[in-house]
Write a protein that holds these residues in place. Structure first.
Motif, PDB file in Angstrom:
ATOM      1  N   GLU A   1       0.868  -1.235  -0.120  1.00 29.30           N
ATOM      2  CA  GLU A   1      -0.160   0.148  -0.185  1.00 29.30           C
ATOM      3  C   GLU A   1       0.893   1.121  -0.021  1.00 29.30           C
ATOM      4  O   GLU A   1       1.800   1.444   0.837  1.00 29.30           O
ATOM      5  N   VAL A   2       0.516   2.178  -0.940  1.00 26.76           N
ATOM      6  CA  VAL A   2       1.412   3.519  -1.196  1.00 26.76           C
ATOM      7  C   VAL A   2       0.439   4.545  -0.949  1.00 26.76           C
ATOM      8  O   VAL A   2      -0.390   4.853  -1.706  1.00 26.76           O
ATOM      9  N   VAL A   3       0.815   5.251   0.243  1.00 25.27           N
ATOM     10  CA  VAL A   3      -0.077   6.522   0.436  1.00 25.27           C
ATOM     11  C   VAL A   3       0.919   7.612   0.197  1.00 25.27           C
ATOM     12  O   VAL A   3       1.840   8.020   1.023  1.00 25.27           O
ATOM     13  N   SER A   4       0.514   8.748  -0.325  1.00 28.02           N
ATOM     14  CA  SER A   4       1.203   9.606  -0.777  1.00 28.02           C
ATOM     15  C   SER A   4       0.121  10.995  -0.771  1.00 28.02           C
ATOM     16  O   SER A   4      -1.083  10.863  -1.075  1.00 28.02           O
TER      17      SER A   4
ATOM     18  N   ILE B   1       8.372  21.665   7.978  1.00 26.52           N
ATOM     19  CA  ILE B   1       7.524  20.842   7.424  1.00 26.52           C
ATOM     20  C   ILE B   1       8.381  20.444   6.077  1.00 26.52           C
ATOM     21  O   ILE B   1       8.674  21.259   5.335  1.00 26.52           O
ATOM     22  N   PHE B   2       8.530  19.000   5.787  1.00 30.54           N
ATOM     23  CA  PHE B   2       9.058  18.527   4.683  1.00 30.54           C
ATOM     24  C   PHE B   2       8.347  17.308   4.317  1.00 30.54           C
ATOM     25  O   PHE B   2       8.038  16.506   5.460  1.00 30.54           O
ATOM     26  N   THR B   3       8.202  16.856   3.118  1.00 31.06           N
ATOM     27  CA  THR B   3       7.658  15.498   2.491  1.00 31.06           C
ATOM     28  C   THR B   3       8.677  14.548   2.835  1.00 31.06           C
ATOM     29  O   THR B   3      10.041  14.615   2.729  1.00 31.06           O
TER      30      THR B   3
ATOM     31  N   ASP C   1       4.521   5.153   3.236  1.00 29.76           N
ATOM     32  CA  ASP C   1       3.821   6.559   3.483  1.00 29.76           C
ATOM     33  C   ASP C   1       4.715   7.842   3.238  1.00 29.76           C
ATOM     34  O   ASP C   1       5.917   7.546   3.413  1.00 29.76           O
ATOM     35  N   GLN C   2       4.294   8.818   2.113  1.00 31.65           N
ATOM     36  CA  GLN C   2       5.183   9.948   1.652  1.00 31.65           C
ATOM     37  C   GLN C   2       4.359  10.920   1.656  1.00 31.65           C
ATOM     38  O   GLN C   2       3.507  11.380   0.966  1.00 31.65           O
ATOM     39  N   PHE C   3       4.426  11.893   2.852  1.00 25.21           N
ATOM     40  CA  PHE C   3       3.837  12.928   3.045  1.00 25.21           C
ATOM     41  C   PHE C   3       4.291  13.753   4.005  1.00 25.21           C
ATOM     42  O   PHE C   3       5.350  13.708   4.608  1.00 25.21           O
TER      43      PHE C   3
ATOM     44  N   VAL D   1      17.309  20.344   6.131  1.00 25.28           N
ATOM     45  CA  VAL D   1      16.219  19.892   5.252  1.00 25.28           C
ATOM     46  C   VAL D   1      16.104  18.372   5.460  1.00 25.28           C
ATOM     47  O   VAL D   1      17.166  17.531   5.033  1.00 25.28           O
ATOM     48  N   VAL D   2      15.075  17.699   5.541  1.00 27.80           N
ATOM     49  CA  VAL D   2      14.468  16.378   5.561  1.00 27.80           C
ATOM     50  C   VAL D   2      14.120  15.857   4.164  1.00 27.80           C
ATOM     51  O   VAL D   2      12.936  16.152   3.772  1.00 27.80           O
ATOM     52  N   PHE D   3      14.797  15.083   3.321  1.00 27.32           N
ATOM     53  CA  PHE D   3      14.390  14.882   2.135  1.00 27.32           C
ATOM     54  C   PHE D   3      13.366  13.511   2.181  1.00 27.32           C
ATOM     55  O   PHE D   3      13.333  12.738   3.287  1.00 27.32           O
ATOM     56  N   ASN D   4      12.963  13.005   0.975  1.00 20.74           N
ATOM     57  CA  ASN D   4      12.006  12.138   1.044  1.00 20.74           C
ATOM     58  C   ASN D   4      12.421  10.891   1.376  1.00 20.74           C
ATOM     59  O   ASN D   4      11.927  10.151   2.165  1.00 20.74           O
ATOM     60  N   ASP D   5      13.729  10.470   1.396  1.00 21.97           N
ATOM     61  CA  ASP D   5      14.353   9.017   1.818  1.00 21.97           C
ATOM     62  C   ASP D   5      14.713   9.314   3.298  1.00 21.97           C
ATOM     63  O   ASP D   5      15.225   8.404   3.620  1.00 21.97           O
ATOM     64  N   GLY D   6      14.387  10.516   4.063  1.00 20.15           N
ATOM     65  CA  GLY D   6      14.865  10.662   5.191  1.00 20.15           C
ATOM     66  C   GLY D   6      16.108  11.170   5.672  1.00 20.15           C
ATOM     67  O   GLY D   6      16.568  11.514   6.800  1.00 20.15           O
ATOM     68  N   THR D   7      16.857  11.530   4.434  1.00 23.66           N
ATOM     69  CA  THR D   7      18.385  11.913   4.677  1.00 23.66           C
ATOM     70  C   THR D   7      18.196  13.297   4.847  1.00 23.66           C
ATOM     71  O   THR D   7      17.192  13.849   4.482  1.00 23.66           O
TER      72      THR D   7
END
Length: 883
Positions: free
Chosen positions: A652-655, A695-697, A713-715, A761-767
């Motif tokens: 399940e992919v939630v964005s 706030i960052f995705t 989850d990507q939000f 800055v927090v990027f999509n992959d968490g880095t």
């Protein structure tokens, strides 16, 4: 009445005048120099009529108040620009005017060279609050909460004040600061009538394009008068009209790649020397009815209307480079072969209107107490349509060379390629090619506000303890309805020559100054005849939001001679209900989200007067920034993708957005030294802002015990931190002393701000990667205004400088060289005037004499050109009249 009580009441009401200037926006108007000499006798006359012991409610017998006076009388740290200075600048909107204030920088709008919003101390418009005459202003863009200040003409205000520290009674959504617009009051300057007007004709240097025809002009009028047996009633009326017709030269580098030698070269689309033809029409109307009763009552009702119609046509031409087609490459130059030519147009229309209804009451209770009530309603309509034609392409294997070392890309085609590019019939819109669209984005806001405050013994001249307390409520009802229309054609190829603007001259190559101008209506007519339209209601991008903010505040004041201390807090409770839709496995599902959060924000500020001229200030405050609508109001998408483990069900992919975001919180430390000169001011301030819960995705993977991914989850999350520290220096001198007689009348106003920001800055992959700067935060700012006034002549020379600015656009987590920055920006403006009579003045002005470009680059260190915009120069010639 006992003389001691009368003195206390006078001090209280003087404090009320200052408080309303600080909180509710009532202040004297600063007039153009043509009227200044007329006001001094009025002030003396008003004072003589009043007598020594007469109490005047809320206001001043003077029409003129300087920025230094506003700064000195405020409990908070504030910097101001008054109409006295505004009238000497070629600025036509509040967004332009605020660029002169210490710590404030203007930010351009979408696809435009014109300032639209402002950044305060490194925090852009979404982090700040705005009011006009004490009532909240709401006209944000479709994405965030930032106020669009370009719709407010500079002529409608008596002063603009930027509060760098906010008191507990002000909106807490003020991380950078609170911007207060103040208009004229009927009782300013006594009971004498007042009238001022101006009219001017403008000329934009870059305006010789097919859309020409509309004139560039501005005209405004304002006046006030009192009436009644005791002049207990007053009226203020005003209007402003503007028309602007100009062209931005626009250059856009869309892509790059790295060759075998490690040199970055052009690759992908490149739009260059595009011309964005723009027509802007603005109107503003405002009126206020006021009444007062002796020394105990003041009431008003006001109605204002601001509107803007902005139409632009962005014509672009360029090439498409395949990776590897560039040879002999350096960091900024190269040769190319096998390139395709591209021509297209992007029309953009934005219609904005703001209606503000406001009322208020000030009632004195006893000798040292005051009750203040304000209520307001704002209706804001923001209708945008962004369109794009199909890309007309010529696959003619163009050959030549490029040079992007300057502010504009330059291309030199071979003679044979030049001849091919000049033939519009070779550029074809092909079936199945890139589809064109109309992106329709209307939204409407209704804002209701109510606030009440009680003060006891809290005025600046009080002795001992006092207090202030209040309650406020604000409701935002926002309706956002987005629609996308895609259209293409299935008929034979459409030649560019069939949809060009009739009679358009085309004599230049891609590197020249002339372009193909597409008639977008002709293009859509063709598409409607032979094409297919697909309409998407974009239900996951629509929402119906109701947001309530309840706030209470209280503060204790202590006055002991030279020391004044304010200690208090503000509590804000935010709650909302939002209706939108989620996309679940391709099906639209309506959803209602609710969320609430509470912030308790301490506020401590102190003032110490070392002597009559030297003042020290210190403050610790906490402020907030509520989430952007784009982060929490839109819907989510839920889809399913095959699992890496065939034995498990799909992942399940939630964005999308996060409806449960909380406000971002900033802890602010401020200190300043202010030295008041005769007719001037010198101040130094230092500040630190530590910003939490940005706030960052972010992408979050949920795994089972075996380590298999079962959900993604990507939000957006409150997952980041930022900080900014800096200092400001301001020096103002109305008349520089000790100069030879020839230079008497020479004055100076200047400021410098240094900003050092860091954004984790927090990027999509968490880095996490640290950026040396916040969104739209310059490294430094400076403004200098040299003015000369002698006899009937005055001249003002204004120079604005800004250091490198991070735009907030990030490259990938591991590619900081793809972050986007704005180059240093320097602009020179000039205005001169001559008083034909005591009341009539002729003036001339020039904006951007330096012909400065707005330039964006990839990377902080001399990076590859990304975009540049040049608005050219603007000249004005006009008349002013004041009575």
């Amino acid at each position: 009445m006992n003389r001691k009580i009368k003195s206390r009441r006078s001090a209280l009401l003087n404090h009320v005048a200052v408080c309303n200037a600080v909180i509710f926006g009532f202040a004297p108007l600063a007039l153009p120099s043509v009227a200044v000499a007329q006001e001094e006798p009025r002030e003396a006359e008003a004072e003589a009529q009043a007598g020594e012991d007469t109490i005047v409610v809320i206001g001043s017998a003077r029409v003129i108040q300087s920025g230094a006076e506003i700064k000195r009388n405020a409990d908070a740290i504030v910097d101001s620009i008054t109409q006295f200075t505004i009238s000497r600048l070629p600025d036509v909107s509040i967004a332009e005017t605020l660029d002169r204030v210490a710590g404030v920088s203007s930010d351009i709008g979408f696809n435009s060279s014109q300032p639209r919003t402002v950044t305060v101390r490194g925090f852009d418009s979404r982090y700040n609050s705005t009011s006009i005459d004490g009532n909240p202003i709401w006209n944000s863009s479709r994405n965030n909460r930032g106020t669009q200040l370009d719709v407010f003409p500079s002529s409608v205000v008596s002063s603009v004040n930027v509060y760098k520290t906010v008191t507990p009674g002000l909106d807490a959504n003020s991380v950078g600061g609170h911007i207060e617009l103040r208009t004229l009051r009927a009782f300013d300057g006594g009971d004498q009538p007042y009238f001022t007007s101006q009219a001017s004709y403008g000329f934009y240097e870059q305006s010789d394009t097919p859309r020409d025809g509309a004139a560039t002009y501005r005209a405004d009028v304002a006046g006030k008068f009192t009436f009644g047996r005791d002049n207990q009633f007053g009226v203020v009326l005003g209007a402003d009209f503007q028309s602007h017709q100009f062209t931005d030269l626009f250059n856009d580098v869309r892509g790059s790649s790295t060759d075998a030698q490690g040199v970055r070269t052009l690759a992908g689309n490149l739009a260059f020397n595009g011309q964005n033809q723009t027509e802007i029409r603005r109107q503003a109307y405002y009126g206020k009815l006021e009444t007062r009763r002796d020394s105990s009552l003041y009431a008003f009702a006001a109605l204002s209307y601001f509107t803007e119609d902005n139409t632009s046509s962005f014509n672009r031409s360029g090439f498409f480079f395949n990776p590897g087609s560039v040879t002999n490459a350096t960091a900024t130059t190269g040769d190319f072969t096998g390139a395709a030519g591209i021509v297209f147009v992007e029309p953009y229309i934005i219609n904005r209107s703001t209606v503000l209804v406001a009322t208020g009451l000030d009632y004195q209770i006893g000798a040292a107490s005051l009750l203040t009530v304000r209520a307001g309603y704002v209706n804001y309509d923001n209708d945008e349509t962004l369109s794009r034609s199909t890309q007309f392409r010529a696959f003619e294997n163009f050959e030549g060379s490029y040079d992007i070392s300057g502010n504009q890309p330059r291309f030199q085609l071979t003679p044979s390629s030049q001849a091919l590019f000049n033939d519009p019939s070779l550029f074809l819109g092909r079936p199945g090619a890139t589809r064109s669209f109309d992106f329709v984005i209307p939204h409407q806001d209704n804002v209701y506000s109510l606030r009440a405050q009680f003060d006891y013994n809290s005025h600046a001249d009080a002795s001992g303890l006092g207090f202030s307390a209040g309650l406020s409520f604000r409701r935002l009802d926002r309706l956002f309805d987005q629609t996308t229309e895609l259209f293409g054609f299935n008929a034979p190829n459409l030649p560019l020559s069939e949809v060009l603007v009739p009679g358009t001259p085309f004599t230049g190559a891609p590197g020249g100054e002339n372009l193909y101008f597409i008639d977008y209506r002709a293009f859509t007519d063709f598409s409607d005849r032979v094409g297919v339209r697909t309409v998407s209601d974009d239900l996951t991008a629509d929402y119906d939001l109701s947001e309530d903010v309840w706030a209470g505040h209280a503060a204790v004041y202590y006055n002991a001679g030279a020391l004044r201390i304010l200690a208090g807090a503000r509590i804000e409770h935010t709650s909302y209900t939002n209706q939108t839709a989620n996309m679940v496995a391709g099906a639209v599902t309506p959803v209602t989200n609710e969320h609430e959060y509470t912030n308790i924000l301490p506020n401590v500020q102190a003032i110490y007067d070392v002597n009559e001229r030297l003042r020290l200030r210190g403050a610790y405050t906490q402020t907030i920034a509520r989430p952007d609508f784009a982060d929490f109001a839109f819907g989510r998408s839920v889809s399913f993708s095959p699992s890496a483990n065939p034995a498990l069900p799909d992942v399940e992919v939630v964005s999308g957005t996060n409806p449960f975001l909380d406000a971002r919180v900033s802890s602010n430390f401020d200190a300043s030294l202010e030295y008041y000169l005769d007719g001037g001011l010198f101040s130094v301030g230092v500040f630190v802002k530590n910003f939490d819960r940005e706030i960052f995705t972010q992408r979050i993977e949920t795994r089972n015990d075996a380590g298999d991914v079962v959900r993604i989850d990507q939000f957006p999350l409150n997952n980041s931190e930022a900080s900014v520290r800096g200092f400001e220096v301001t020096y103002e001198q109305n008349q520089i002393p000790y100069l030879p007689p020839l230079f008497e009348g020479l004055g100076f106003a200047g400021n410098f701000t240094y900003l050092d920001g860091q954004w984790d800055v927090v990027f999509n992959d968490g880095t996490v990667r640290s950026i040396d700067g916040l969104r739209n935060q310059p490294d430094w700012l400076a403004s200098m205004n040299l003015f000369y006034n002698r006899g009937p002549v005055w001249v003002s020379l204004a120079y604005r400088m800004r250091g490198q600015t991070f735009t907030g656009s990030f490259g990938p987590a591991d590619q900081p060289e793809r972050d986007i920055y704005v180059d240093n920006y320097n602009r020179l403006d000039l205005q001169a005037a001559y008083n034909l009579t005591d009341r009539l003045q002729v003036y001339a002005a020039a904006r951007n004499l330096t012909d400065t470009f707005y330039v964006e680059r990839f990377g902080a260190d001399d990076g590859l050109l990304r975009r540049s915009i040049n608005p050219g120069r603007l000249f004005w010639l006009g008349l002013k009249y004041a009575y």
